[in-house]
Design an enzyme around this catalytic site. Structure first.
Site, short mmCIF file in Angstrom:
data_model
loop_
_atom_site.label_atom_id
_atom_site.label_comp_id
_atom_site.label_asym_id
_atom_site.label_seq_id
_atom_site.Cartn_x
_atom_site.Cartn_y
_atom_site.Cartn_z
N LYS A 41 0.85 -1.20 0.00
CA LYS A 41 0.00 0.00 0.00
C LYS A 41 0.88 1.25 0.00
O LYS A 41 1.75 1.41 0.85
CB LYS A 41 -0.90 0.02 1.23
CG LYS A 41 -1.79 1.25 1.29
CD LYS A 41 -2.81 1.14 2.39
CE LYS A 41 -2.40 1.77 3.69
NZ LYS A 41 -2.28 3.23 3.68
N ASP A 68 -3.44 4.38 -1.93
CA ASP A 68 -4.37 4.82 -0.87
C ASP A 68 -4.28 6.33 -0.70
O ASP A 68 -3.59 6.82 0.20
CB ASP A 68 -3.98 4.09 0.43
CG ASP A 68 -4.83 4.50 1.62
OD1 ASP A 68 -5.96 4.98 1.42
OD2 ASP A 68 -4.35 4.32 2.76
N LYS A 70 -7.22 8.34 -0.91
CA LYS A 70 -8.49 8.79 -0.30
C LYS A 70 -8.99 10.11 -0.91
O LYS A 70 -9.09 11.13 -0.24
CB LYS A 70 -8.32 8.96 1.21
CG LYS A 70 -7.85 7.71 1.94
CD LYS A 70 -7.79 7.97 3.44
CE LYS A 70 -7.37 6.76 4.24
NZ LYS A 70 -5.95 6.43 4.16
N PHE A 71 -9.35 10.05 -2.21
CA PHE A 71 -9.75 11.28 -2.89
C PHE A 71 -11.07 11.82 -2.33
O PHE A 71 -12.03 11.08 -2.12
CB PHE A 71 -9.91 11.04 -4.40
CG PHE A 71 -8.64 10.60 -5.07
CD1 PHE A 71 -7.44 11.26 -4.84
CD2 PHE A 71 -8.63 9.53 -5.96
CE1 PHE A 71 -6.26 10.86 -5.46
CE2 PHE A 71 -7.47 9.13 -6.59
CZ PHE A 71 -6.27 9.78 -6.34
N ASP A 73 -13.03 15.54 -3.33
CA ASP A 73 -12.96 16.85 -3.97
C ASP A 73 -14.19 16.98 -4.86
O ASP A 73 -15.07 16.11 -4.85
CB ASP A 73 -11.65 16.95 -4.80
CG ASP A 73 -11.13 18.39 -4.85
OD1 ASP A 73 -11.93 19.30 -5.13
OD2 ASP A 73 -9.93 18.58 -4.63
N ILE A 74 -14.26 18.06 -5.63
CA ILE A 74 -15.39 18.18 -6.56
C ILE A 74 -15.28 17.05 -7.59
O ILE A 74 -14.18 16.57 -7.88
CB ILE A 74 -15.44 19.58 -7.23
CG1 ILE A 74 -14.14 19.85 -7.99
CG2 ILE A 74 -15.74 20.67 -6.23
CD1 ILE A 74 -14.21 21.08 -8.88
N THR A 133 -10.67 4.41 10.90
CA THR A 133 -10.65 3.55 12.09
C THR A 133 -10.05 4.26 13.30
O THR A 133 -10.10 3.74 14.40
CB THR A 133 -9.86 2.26 11.80
OG1 THR A 133 -8.69 2.60 11.07
CG2 THR A 133 -10.68 1.27 11.01
N ARG A 193 -4.28 -5.40 14.81
CA ARG A 193 -3.24 -5.53 15.82
C ARG A 193 -3.20 -6.96 16.35
O ARG A 193 -4.27 -7.55 16.58
CB ARG A 193 -3.48 -4.56 16.99
CG ARG A 193 -3.30 -3.08 16.63
CD ARG A 193 -1.87 -2.76 16.27
NE ARG A 193 -1.63 -1.37 15.92
CZ ARG A 193 -1.67 -0.88 14.67
NH1 ARG A 193 -1.95 -1.66 13.65
NH2 ARG A 193 -1.40 0.39 14.45
N ARG A 225 2.40 -0.51 10.90
CA ARG A 225 3.45 -0.53 11.91
C ARG A 225 3.73 -1.89 12.54
O ARG A 225 4.90 -2.18 12.84
CB ARG A 225 3.14 0.55 12.97
CG ARG A 225 3.33 1.94 12.40
CD ARG A 225 2.63 3.01 13.19
NE ARG A 225 1.18 2.95 13.00
CZ ARG A 225 0.33 3.85 13.49
NH1 ARG A 225 0.79 4.87 14.19
NH2 ARG A 225 -0.96 3.73 13.27
O1 C5P Z 1 0.36 1.28 11.10
P1 C5P Z 1 -1.07 0.85 10.95
O2 C5P Z 1 -1.25 -0.65 10.89
O3 C5P Z 1 -1.98 1.51 11.95
O4 C5P Z 1 -1.45 1.42 9.49
C1 C5P Z 1 -2.73 1.56 9.05
C2 C5P Z 1 -2.73 2.06 7.63
O5 C5P Z 1 -4.06 2.02 7.15
C3 C5P Z 1 -2.24 3.50 7.44
O6 C5P Z 1 -1.47 3.52 6.24
C4 C5P Z 1 -3.50 4.32 7.28
O7 C5P Z 1 -3.35 5.39 6.36
C5 C5P Z 1 -4.46 3.29 6.69
N1 C5P Z 1 -5.87 3.50 6.98
C6 C5P Z 1 -6.41 3.56 8.24
N2 C5P Z 1 -7.75 3.75 8.44
C7 C5P Z 1 -8.55 3.87 7.41
C8 C5P Z 1 -8.03 3.80 6.12
C9 C5P Z 1 -6.68 3.60 5.94
O8 C5P Z 1 -5.71 3.40 9.21
N3 C5P Z 1 -9.86 4.00 7.60
#
Ligand code: C5P
Length: 251
Positions: A41, A68, A70-71, A73-74, A133, A193, A225
């Site tokens: 991603k 990723d 996340k657009f 806009d108009i 999230t 996690r 992460r």
């Molecule tokens: O490091 P971690 O596992 O928290 O990464 C989550 C990834 O998912 C990030 O790149 C974040 O931009 C993406 N993301 C998110 N929540 C969303 C959509 C995408 O955490 N609703």
């Protein structure tokens, strides 16, 4: 389209392309080449730093790539952005569901046109972000006093009607979305996690384990992460894939 096997998407949230390519290189052989279940991603930080070339480099390594960005806009601007993302080689891209029905329909049409112009055998998947999230406070303007799950479901149904392939949602909402929108409507779940008292949830709030997200029906698990900052990213990725597989064996 229903996916038989849930896929793991590694969030390459790095400052530079070389750091991202280094990690992708380490993870290259974590799944067999013939049955790859591993996507990469490219999010805002990396894309803004490196541009579409990073997508092409990851594709040349054999990965499928989720762009990723996340657009929101108009409609006319989103049309152009979607077309550019498809041209970059993205296998999956996304818009914000809160941009409304017109923006979503225009994004679907732009994806279709660009894929046809490029002669792609498979159109890139187009998903809508419902409620991030990291958000759970009903006082947030988007939630307007309502629980996240109710808002997510409403946005998912609107996205399906607009012709999107699926949504980005918490694992906690995936089962409800599948029930309301159909099993073919894809759920991509960040905020994953592993159960480790030492591991931080960071800024994520509505978190879930890989096993629980797969059991809830998520088709793609996005993990950043817990893999990218692990002392051994290869073992961390293998562990998550095994957890996803163990859960699938029980379904
Ligand atoms: O490091 P971690 O596992 O928290 O990464 C989550 C990834 O998912 C990030 O790149 C974040 O931009 C993406 N993301 C998110 N929540 C969303 C959509 C995408 O955490 N609703």
């Amino acid at each position: 389209m229903a996916l038989r096997t849930p896929q793991l998407v590694v969030a390459l949230d790095f400052k530079t392309g070389s750091e991202a390519l280094d990690l992708a290189g380490q993870l290259r052989w974590v799944t067999p080449k013939k049955h790859p279940r591993l996507w990469m991603k490219v999010g805002l930080e990396l894309f803004v730093a490196e541009g579409p070339s990073i997508v092409r480099k990851l594709k040349r390594m054999g990965f499928r790539v989720f762009v990723d960005l996340k657009f929101l806009d108009i409609p006319n601007t989103v049309r152009g952005a979607v077309r550019s993302a498809v041209r970059s080689g993205a296998d999956m891209l996304n818009i914000h569901a809160c941009g409304g029905a017109d923006m979503a329909r225009v994004a679907v049409a732009a994806r279709d046109e660009a894929a046809t112009e490029m002669g792609l055998a498979a159109k890139p998947l187009l998903l809508a972000v419902t409620v991030l999230t990291s958000m759970m406070d009903p006082a947030l303007p988007l939630l307007n006093g309502r629980e996240p799950a109710a808002v997510v479901l409403e946005l998912a149904q609107a996205s399906r009607i607009a012709g999107l392939d699926g949504v980005v949602c918490s694992g906690q909402e995936a089962a409800g979305i599948k029930a309301a929108c159909g099993q073919d409507f894809l759920c991509l779940t960040p905020g994953i996690r592993v159960p480790d008292p030492q591991a931080p949830a960071d800024d994520q709030r509505r978190v879930m384990t890989p096993e629980a997200a797969v059991a809830a029906g998520s088709d793609f698990l996005v993990v950043g992460r817990p893999i990218t900052r692990a002392p051994d990213p290869i073992s961390a990725a293998r562990d998550i894939l095994q957890r996803m597989g163990r859960r699938m064996a029980k379904i």
